[in-house]
Scaffold this active site. Sequence first.
Site, short mmCIF file in Angstrom:
data_model
loop_
_atom_site.label_atom_id
_atom_site.label_comp_id
_atom_site.label_asym_id
_atom_site.label_seq_id
_atom_site.Cartn_x
_atom_site.Cartn_y
_atom_site.Cartn_z
N LYS A 115 0.74 -1.30 0.56
CA LYS A 115 -0.16 0.29 0.34
C LYS A 115 0.98 1.79 -0.11
O LYS A 115 0.85 2.32 -0.91
CB LYS A 115 -0.80 0.14 1.43
CG LYS A 115 -1.89 -0.65 1.59
CD LYS A 115 -3.33 -0.71 2.22
CE LYS A 115 -2.39 -1.26 3.40
NZ LYS A 115 -1.87 -2.80 3.54
N THR A 116 1.78 1.16 0.83
CA THR A 116 2.36 2.47 0.78
C THR A 116 3.00 2.76 -0.31
O THR A 116 3.16 4.23 -0.86
CB THR A 116 3.58 2.98 2.52
OG1 THR A 116 2.80 2.13 3.71
CG2 THR A 116 4.55 3.27 2.55
N GLU B 139 -3.60 6.65 0.95
CA GLU B 139 -2.81 4.99 1.72
C GLU B 139 -4.68 4.77 2.69
O GLU B 139 -4.89 5.33 3.55
CB GLU B 139 -1.72 4.55 2.61
CG GLU B 139 -1.67 3.50 2.80
CD GLU B 139 -0.08 3.17 3.13
OE1 GLU B 139 -0.01 2.80 4.28
OE2 GLU B 139 0.16 3.87 3.43
#
Length: 469
Positions: A125-126, A169
């Site tokens: 995700k990041t 995010e």
Amino acid sequence: MTSELNYKLSDLAKLKIHFIGVGGAGMSGIARIMLAKGFSVSGSDKSDSAMLTALKALGAKIYVGHSAGNLEDAQLVIVSSAITESNPELVEANKKGLPIAARAVALAWLMSESTSVAVAGTHGKTTTTAMLTVALQSAGLDPSFAIGGTINTAGVNAHSGSGSIFVAEADESDGSFLAYKPTGAIITNVELDHVDHFADEEAVFAVFEDFISSIKEGGFLVACGDDSGVKTLLARIKRSDLKVYLYGKGSNNDFRIDQINLAPNSSRAIITVTGRKVGELNLAVVGEHNLLNALAAFAAATAMGGSEEKLLSGLKAFTGTRRRFELKGEVGGVKVIDDYGHHPTEITVTLKAARNLAGTGRVIVIFQPHRYSRTAAFANQFASSLELADFTYLLEVYAASEKPISGVSSLLIARQMNSEQVKFEPSMLQVVSDVVGMAKSGDLILTLGAGDVSSLGDPILQALASRFA
């Protein structure tokens, strides 16, 4: 939390807003954006940090330590998920009857008046959020963004942009990402993690199904068509109004990469979109997983009107985020890298990248398991993934907010590994001494985990400098 809170940006601009636990990545990002918009912000955290210093410089009133008096004349309280009900500031806020919002709800308010994209998935995700942000910036769209990690080139994890797009995010760990209601979303992959919150895999699929349901009508979804969890999830989706774009290596995907080349310090592939060759994807970050992350970002950015050529240029300039395969330094031919990976799947792809970078050198890992519940659930898988390293030092479990579980420690992992490839050593000082003592030129030392294992990078480099002086 106060239910049914719904503030417009114009409402928030009139309030004095206090953050409890403002030093975390997510909370500090929201505070940073609010400060950029001219909102009145105060906040506290248990200990001082560079993040608090930065917020103070931006105009926030910052308190180190928690005290009921810190609320002063606050009119709205935003609380981190790490804060317990007994926190004196939260107790005082409840006593005063102040409106109290979770971090995710506050972020949803900031996103509500933008074309928003939420980046979700068990892993990646990041990095994917950061890649999407940098690509959109390169396309001249100047998005606002809130990321769980710091972009290396920008040095920040959040920004209030001049454009109409907001990139965030979206963390599924406690289900709070259902508050965002984005225009579009990315789902990188789906599998069981956060066993402290999800009882089983079905619970994970259920919350991701709800997440897809929360995307605005007529919105879009970018999802990895190679991932078995994503395939299972999409088979459960009944919405017909969503534009769904699949990405990956397989022929079933709309956005594809092939002719993949994984060099020790870079990655390259050819992108095609529904059979049309777009061009070459060149990355300064390593690993096939990052090529897929970049492809997801490219797909979402094109869905929002970004120029393909400019997006590829932006992705080429992306140099990573902090704590994601971050090179801390090199001394005497020994590289020291730090990575946030704390799930077996993440460790596997990270160690493959480390092995490629090390070449003929050894990969020496210092792994700190994160949470007792995760260690108990995945001990077998951790042992298997760590055997990709030449040698592993296992620190004791980083508890986070959990209480110990009887019989659960890092020894659960160590006992399932080749005894010649692993050492359980709870002392960080001893691990630094041992790893520096065994390191040779060409080796790669990897600190791995979501806890405070990242603090070992500098001491290792200093000790290597003394040894090789």
